[in-house]
Design a protein around this motif. Structure first.
Motif, PDB file in Angstrom:
ATOM      1  N   GLY A   1      12.854   3.331  -9.609  1.00 15.87           N
ATOM      2  CA  GLY A   1      11.559   2.784  -9.096  1.00 15.87           C
ATOM      3  C   GLY A   1      11.543   1.868  -9.934  1.00 15.87           C
ATOM      4  O   GLY A   1      11.772   2.485 -10.945  1.00 15.87           O
ATOM      5  N   TYR A   2      10.778   0.946 -10.250  1.00 13.83           N
ATOM      6  CA  TYR A   2      10.694  -0.358 -10.712  1.00 13.83           C
ATOM      7  C   TYR A   2       8.562   1.199 -11.512  1.00 13.83           C
ATOM      8  O   TYR A   2       8.168   2.143 -10.438  1.00 13.83           O
ATOM      9  N   ASN A   3       8.269   0.935 -12.118  1.00 15.21           N
ATOM     10  CA  ASN A   3       7.219   1.498 -12.759  1.00 15.21           C
ATOM     11  C   ASN A   3       7.672   2.650 -13.851  1.00 15.21           C
ATOM     12  O   ASN A   3       7.562   3.519 -13.233  1.00 15.21           O
ATOM     13  N   GLU A   4       7.770   2.844 -15.109  1.00 17.99           N
ATOM     14  CA  GLU A   4       8.339   3.792 -15.456  1.00 17.99           C
ATOM     15  C   GLU A   4       7.335   4.888 -15.617  1.00 17.99           C
ATOM     16  O   GLU A   4       7.754   5.933 -16.127  1.00 17.99           O
ATOM     17  N   SER A   5       5.834   5.316 -14.838  1.00 17.88           N
ATOM     18  CA  SER A   5       5.685   6.461 -15.095  1.00 17.88           C
ATOM     19  C   SER A   5       4.636   6.604 -13.965  1.00 17.88           C
ATOM     20  O   SER A   5       3.796   7.959 -13.646  1.00 17.88           O
ATOM     21  N   ARG A   6       5.079   5.906 -12.745  1.00 21.29           N
ATOM     22  CA  ARG A   6       4.709   6.349 -11.523  1.00 21.29           C
ATOM     23  C   ARG A   6       5.099   7.967 -10.775  1.00 21.29           C
ATOM     24  O   ARG A   6       4.114   8.082 -10.192  1.00 21.29           O
ATOM     25  N   ALA A   7       5.964   8.661 -11.635  1.00 26.57           N
ATOM     26  CA  ALA A   7       5.516  10.177 -11.254  1.00 26.57           C
ATOM     27  C   ALA A   7       4.965  10.948 -12.057  1.00 26.57           C
ATOM     28  O   ALA A   7       4.458  12.011 -10.996  1.00 26.57           O
ATOM     29  N   GLU A   8       3.935  10.214 -12.818  1.00 24.87           N
ATOM     30  CA  GLU A   8       3.010  11.624 -13.393  1.00 24.87           C
ATOM     31  C   GLU A   8       1.788  11.895 -12.105  1.00 24.87           C
ATOM     32  O   GLU A   8       1.718  13.574 -12.265  1.00 24.87           O
ATOM     33  N   SER A   9       1.300  11.310 -11.349  1.00 25.12           N
ATOM     34  CA  SER A   9       0.449  11.706  -9.894  1.00 25.12           C
ATOM     35  C   SER A   9       0.877  11.916  -9.562  1.00 25.12           C
ATOM     36  O   SER A   9       0.603  12.928  -8.838  1.00 25.12           O
TER      37      SER A   9
ATOM     38  N   GLY B   1       1.114  -1.056  -0.101  1.00 22.69           N
ATOM     39  CA  GLY B   1       0.028   0.018   0.132  1.00 22.69           C
ATOM     40  C   GLY B   1       0.741   0.967   0.043  1.00 22.69           C
ATOM     41  O   GLY B   1       0.121   2.560   0.344  1.00 22.69           O
ATOM     42  N   GLY B   2       2.007   1.293  -0.509  1.00 24.89           N
ATOM     43  CA  GLY B   2       3.331   2.276  -0.022  1.00 24.89           C
ATOM     44  C   GLY B   2       3.063   3.598  -1.513  1.00 24.89           C
ATOM     45  O   GLY B   2       3.228   4.156  -1.684  1.00 24.89           O
ATOM     46  N   ASP B   3       1.996   2.705  -2.634  1.00 24.34           N
ATOM     47  CA  ASP B   3       1.387   3.959  -3.362  1.00 24.34           C
ATOM     48  C   ASP B   3       0.382   4.845  -3.864  1.00 24.34           C
ATOM     49  O   ASP B   3      -0.223   4.096  -3.727  1.00 24.34           O
ATOM     50  N   GLU B   4       0.250   6.051  -3.549  1.00 24.75           N
ATOM     51  CA  GLU B   4      -0.628   6.502  -3.547  1.00 24.75           C
ATOM     52  C   GLU B   4      -1.992   6.185  -4.655  1.00 24.75           C
ATOM     53  O   GLU B   4      -3.289   6.111  -4.638  1.00 24.75           O
ATOM     54  N   GLY B   5      -0.806   6.621  -5.703  1.00 23.64           N
ATOM     55  CA  GLY B   5      -1.495   6.384  -6.777  1.00 23.64           C
ATOM     56  C   GLY B   5      -2.519   4.962  -6.883  1.00 23.64           C
ATOM     57  O   GLY B   5      -3.523   5.171  -7.706  1.00 23.64           O
ATOM     58  N   ILE B   6      -1.216   3.970  -6.920  1.00 24.06           N
ATOM     59  CA  ILE B   6      -2.173   2.192  -6.529  1.00 24.06           C
ATOM     60  C   ILE B   6      -3.180   2.353  -6.138  1.00 24.06           C
ATOM     61  O   ILE B   6      -4.330   2.003  -6.649  1.00 24.06           O
ATOM     62  N   ASN B   7      -3.521   2.923  -4.576  1.00 25.08           N
ATOM     63  CA  ASN B   7      -4.192   2.892  -4.259  1.00 25.08           C
ATOM     64  C   ASN B   7      -5.375   3.430  -4.051  1.00 25.08           C
ATOM     65  O   ASN B   7      -6.648   3.105  -3.891  1.00 25.08           O
ATOM     66  N   ARG B   8      -5.220   4.853  -5.317  1.00 27.46           N
ATOM     67  CA  ARG B   8      -6.771   5.296  -6.080  1.00 27.46           C
ATOM     68  C   ARG B   8      -6.748   4.466  -6.420  1.00 27.46           C
ATOM     69  O   ARG B   8      -8.549   5.060  -6.906  1.00 27.46           O
TER      70      ARG B   8
END
Length: 408
Positions: free
Chosen positions: A278-286, A51-58
């Motif tokens: 980190g993994y996920n090449e687009s996680r910075a966008e959110s 649960g460490g990524d707010e974008g994923i949680n949302r």
């Protein structure tokens, strides 16, 4: 003799009961998909996941859960828990003989899948039952057949795929390094502005394996072979030398390493360091959209390449609702759910779905997605892709990094 006869009768009844219970618990394996959906209707499914990524949680809470409820009358509850803790919980339940557990789906891959499979913590093969997987995915894709070198055998369904990238603040860094040798020089020229998470952290471990790949004659010498300490000794020695060389110029002079990626992201967002990863090449966008990362955040990869992997959803051995778990996983693999996950609004990660197997209108929707300025081009990512090594390297790196770097 009378006592012996009674004992034999008792054992016969006990075995019959156990056999009956086992067949009932696995009855879902013989169900038609229509029956699975009927059984799943109106039920609750508990998804245990990091649960460490707010974008994923949302994405789960705001997009997936409401639509799963609307389409299939299934209530999806997200339960945040690290994968290692999930497996420990399942192991405890297995030892206690608990056959009606609280976990219905787990987000898993790599060494955690290997451990779960070896300890018989999973429900078994199920992907052949999923309509969306069989219709929209290349079921023979090698990325779905093995997971960090462990044969999947249908025990987990591909949910997403990611590549490891580095992020930097373009307002602070005009031109990022292009290789690990250049990164080494950059760290020396900018003391205190770079660090990486501990080897116990998934992302930190991946960074260290990138260094190992870079020190080998060829990365394939690592990822194509089972772990042999004798064979990788030269690369390993070069890895420790590299890490010891940069240590004095890391954040806090290398006396403390971030415990996890969340801590490193926080240091980056506060400007204490100028890079994260980190993994996920687009996680910075959110994170940029939410004002956590600076708008000037961009990404890059280093030669010899970027490690990528597939991550999966699986069902534990004692799920109390296997039909609900199957229906929920099938929904999360649907083109609509994958498209929403592909967009940068929430998660923004890449998809394992096969574009060639999509209807033309859905294919066009995927192709029209603007993943954001911080995301490298698909071509750059594909040309830099490197496969994961087998899971044994992860544990080896944890132990060796501690012995060589933390307490040499």
């Amino acid at each position: 003799m009378k006592k012996k006869g009674l004992l034999m009768l008792f054992m016969t009844l006990l075995l019959a009961a156990c056999s009956s219970g086992g067949s009932q618990e696995e009855a879902w394996k013989d169900m038609s998909w229509e029956a699975v959906e009927e059984e799943a209707d109106g039920t609750e499914v508990r998804l245990y996941m990091w649960g460490g990524d707010e974008g994923i949680n949302r994405y789960i809470d705001e997009w997936a859960a409401p639509r799963l409820k609307e389409a299939h009358n299934i209530t999806l509850e997200r339960v945040p828990m690290d994968a290692a803790e999930i497996l420990q919980k399942l192991q405890t339940e297995k030892q206690a003989g608990k056959q009606d557990g609280p976990i219905d789906i787990i987000w898993i891959n790599g060494e955690n899948f290997k451990n779960a499979k070896e300890n018989e913590l999973l429900a078994g093969s199920f992907t052949n039952k999923l309509p969306n997987f069989n219709e929209y995915y290349d079921t023979e894709d090698p990325a779905f057949q093995t997971d960090f070198g462990t044969s999947v055998e249908g025990m987990e369904a591909p949910w997403g795929k990611v590549q490891f990238v580095f992020y930097y603040d373009a307002d602070q860094i005009s031109e990022p390094p292009s290789s690990f040798a250049e990164l080494q020089n950059w760290i020396h020229d900018h003391p205190g502005k770079f660090t990486y998470p501990r080897a116990e952290d998934f992302s930190g471990n991946a960074f260290l394996r990138h260094v190992l790949y870079a020190q080998a004659e060829e990365p394939s010498n690592i990822y194509e072979n089972s772990l042999s300490e004798a064979d990788i000794q030269p690369a390993a020695e070069s890895t420790w030398a590299y890490l010891k060389d940069i240590q004095p110029d890391l954040w806090r002079s290398g006396e403390h390493y971030p415990n996890d990626l969340t801590e490193l992201d926080r240091l980056y967002s506060q400007g204490e360091v100028w890079m994260t990863m980190g993994y996920n090449e687009s996680r910075a966008e959110s994170l940029i959209e939410d004002g956590v990362f600076p708008e000037s955040t961009r990404s890059f990869v280093l030669e010899p390449g970027s490690i990528g992997n597939t991550h999966f959803l699986s069902i534990p051995f004692n799920s109390s609702n296997p039909p609900g778990a199957l229906a929920a996983i099938n929904f999360l693999l649907s083109p609509e759910a994958q498209l929403a996950k592909f967009k940068p609004d929430y998660w923004g990660e890449n998809t394992p779905i096969s574009f060639d197997q999509l209807p033309e209108d859905m294919k066009q929707e995927f192709e029209a997605v603007d993943r954001g300025e911080s995301v490298l081009s698909t071509e750059r990512l594909e040309e830099s892709f490197l496969p994961e090594s087998e899971a044994a390297y992860v544990e080896w790196m944890k132990e060796q990094w501690f012995d060589e770097i933390v307490q040499p």
